[in-house]
Design a protein around this motif. Structure first.
Motif, PDB file in Angstrom:
ATOM      1  N   LEU A  35      18.111 -14.192 -18.975  1.00 39.26           N
ATOM      2  CA  LEU A  35      17.785 -14.025 -17.559  1.00 39.26           C
ATOM      3  C   LEU A  35      18.282 -12.698 -16.997  1.00 39.26           C
ATOM      4  CD1 LEU A  35      18.687 -17.615 -16.235  1.00 39.26           C
ATOM      5  CD2 LEU A  35      16.515 -16.794 -17.152  1.00 39.26           C
ATOM      6  N   SER A 156      16.461 -21.658 -20.448  1.00 38.15           N
ATOM      7  CA  SER A 156      16.721 -20.952 -19.185  1.00 38.15           C
ATOM      8  C   SER A 156      15.516 -20.111 -18.739  1.00 38.15           C
ATOM      9  CB  SER A 156      17.972 -20.079 -19.312  1.00 38.15           C
ATOM     10  OG  SER A 156      19.123 -20.876 -19.425  1.00 38.15           O
ATOM     11  N   PRO A 157      14.851 -19.358 -19.653  1.00 35.24           N
ATOM     12  CA  PRO A 157      13.649 -18.630 -19.223  1.00 35.24           C
ATOM     13  C   PRO A 157      12.538 -19.557 -18.744  1.00 35.24           C
ATOM     14  CG  PRO A 157      14.459 -17.782 -21.318  1.00 35.24           C
ATOM     15  CD  PRO A 157      15.207 -19.042 -21.041  1.00 35.24           C
ATOM     16  N   LEU A 160      13.340 -20.470 -15.226  1.00 29.48           N
ATOM     17  CA  LEU A 160      13.018 -19.319 -14.385  1.00 29.48           C
ATOM     18  C   LEU A 160      11.518 -19.251 -14.105  1.00 29.48           C
ATOM     19  CD1 LEU A 160      13.666 -16.587 -13.004  1.00 29.48           C
ATOM     20  CD2 LEU A 160      13.480 -15.526 -15.272  1.00 29.48           C
ATOM     21  N   TRP A 166      16.393 -17.216 -10.907  1.00 20.43           N
ATOM     22  CA  TRP A 166      17.363 -17.103 -11.997  1.00 20.43           C
ATOM     23  C   TRP A 166      18.629 -17.881 -11.670  1.00 20.43           C
ATOM     24  CZ3 TRP A 166      22.024 -15.165 -10.543  1.00 20.43           C
ATOM     25  CH2 TRP A 166      22.080 -14.322  -9.424  1.00 20.43           C
ATOM     26  N   GLY A 169      18.148 -21.196 -12.977  1.00 22.14           N
ATOM     27  CA  GLY A 169      18.205 -21.096 -14.433  1.00 22.14           C
ATOM     28  C   GLY A 169      19.627 -21.065 -14.966  1.00 22.14           C
TER      29      GLY A 169
END
Length: 395
Positions: A35, A156-157, A160, A166, A169
């Protein structure tokens, strides 16, 4: 028969709790890298400052490791892990509201402290509760740590992309801490205080040369992991790969680490002498680094595979060898806390040193050569780990 079943059921649920706790020990760091570009779009953050989001938590883990067993002596192992999960959860959730580089770094350091307290206490708990299969359950614990890193880095992406934030995320991984906290708290009756070490054996490990050898061995091995985590993808981007493909290559390496972290300790558990297994793991890492240097684009999946298998097995085996030196779980836990404390201080510096080598000499290849030489030195160190002589070095 009913008592046996109850005991077995408690052991299973305790191991599930250990796995859930272990899954929380890397997401706060592993979620940052994927991120980073989005973070830098909103927060003034240079690349050198961004490196502190990984370096400082690892350094904090090293320093806080020395406090872990002391805190456990005062409030007990179960409460120490509850406190640690609370720290990790609060530090992670706070990222929903952070707007500056300083605040991000503080959250990372706080999470690192919580992580360190757990890692200081958990090996002793495993040695006490699973005495007949320490290697197997240490492998499951360490594999869960690496699994947590892989999950956070992979998803996490996706968070996002779905939310456009973010901050979500980064903060969503506080849910993992909440789940682990609930499951761990439910095991409070099963996690009784560890047996106390004999009074005359409470001396510091700072004056013991074998403890320092184990700590340096762990630190150098972990340095290879932190360097690969930080610089493998940028190395391939410099070779002309896209960021997406370089990231997938790192993900493949992480998958190999998880596999090796689970399988290697189970194999090593068959023998008290772990030297051959350690030497093979180091040879795999050396072969992987040599492949990265000499032929990075040809057999490009093979080199991360070798590195992942070597690094993934070396991490738990370094801790298992430390645990094998002492029979008393609390003393063994004190030794592994010392080993990890010094080791993480060493490992925390390694990505920075590799980056400096890259800046000065113009290529990551010199960093890989340096790590290859370090792994060769570690093979020489392995020769010292004869289990017949453990009592002579730490009595």
């Amino acid at each position: 028969m009913e008592n046996v079943r109850t005991s077995s059921t408690h052991a299973v649920w305790l191991m599930v709790s250990v796995v859930l706790v272990a899954l929380n020990l890397r997401p706060s760091m592993a979620a940052v890298g994927p991120l980073l570009s989005a973070i830098r779009g909103e927060v003034p953050l240079s690349f050198s400052t961004a490196s502190l989001l990984t370096m400082l938590p690892v350094m904090a883990m090293g320093l806080a490791m020395f406090l872990g067993m002391r805190i456990a002596l005062r409030i007990g192992e179960h409460r120490t892990i509850v406190l640690s999960l609370l720290i990790i959860g609060i530090a992670t959730a706070s990222r929903l509201y952070l707007d500056s580089a300083v605040e991000l770094i503080i959250s990372a350091v706080l999470a690192g402290i919580g992580i360190a307290l757990i890692q200081a206490v958990m090996p002793a708990l495993i040695k006490s509760r699973f005495a007949d299969n320490v290697s197997l359950f240490m492998g499951l614990y360490v594999t869960s740590i690496m699994g947590g890193a892989a999950i956070a880095a992979s998803f996490s992406p996706f968070v996002l992309a779905q939310t456009g934030s973010w901050r979500i995320g980064l903060a969503i991984w506080a849910l993992l801490a909440l789940i682990a906290l609930g499951c761990w708290y439910a095991q409070r009756a099963a996690v009784t205080p560890l047996p106390a070490a004999p009074a005359q054996r409470q001396e510091s490990f700072f004056s013991n040369s074998r403890a320092w050898l184990l700590a340096i061995f762990f630190g150098l091995g972990t340095a290879s992991y932190t360097c690969v985590l930080a610089w493998l993808a940028p190395y391939y981007v410099e070779k002309g790969w896209s960021e997406q493909h370089a990231g997938l290559l790192l993900g493949f390496l992480t998958a190999m680490e998880v596999l090796s972290g689970l399988v290697t300790p189970a194999i090593a558990n068959r023998s008290q002498d772990k030297r051959l297994v350690l030497a093979v793991l180091l040879a795999l890492i050396i072969a992987g680094f040599c492949g990265l240097i000499l032929s990075p684009d040809r057999f490009s999946l093979l080199w991360p595979c070798l590195l992942g298998l070597g690094i993934g097995g070396l991490f738990p085996m370094s801790l298992i060898v430390s645990l094998d030196h002492l029979d008393n779980p609390r003393r063994a836990g004190g030794l592994t806390a010392f080993v990890q404390g010094i080791g993480y201080l060493i490992a925390g510096l390694s990505p920075l040193i590799a980056g400096m080598i890259r800046d000065q000499l113009g290529s990551f290849e010199w960093a890989w050569w340096s790590l290859t030489a370090v792994m060769a030195l570690m093979i020489v160190m392995v020769l010292r780990f004869n289990p017949k002589h453990y009592a002579r070095h730490i009595s």
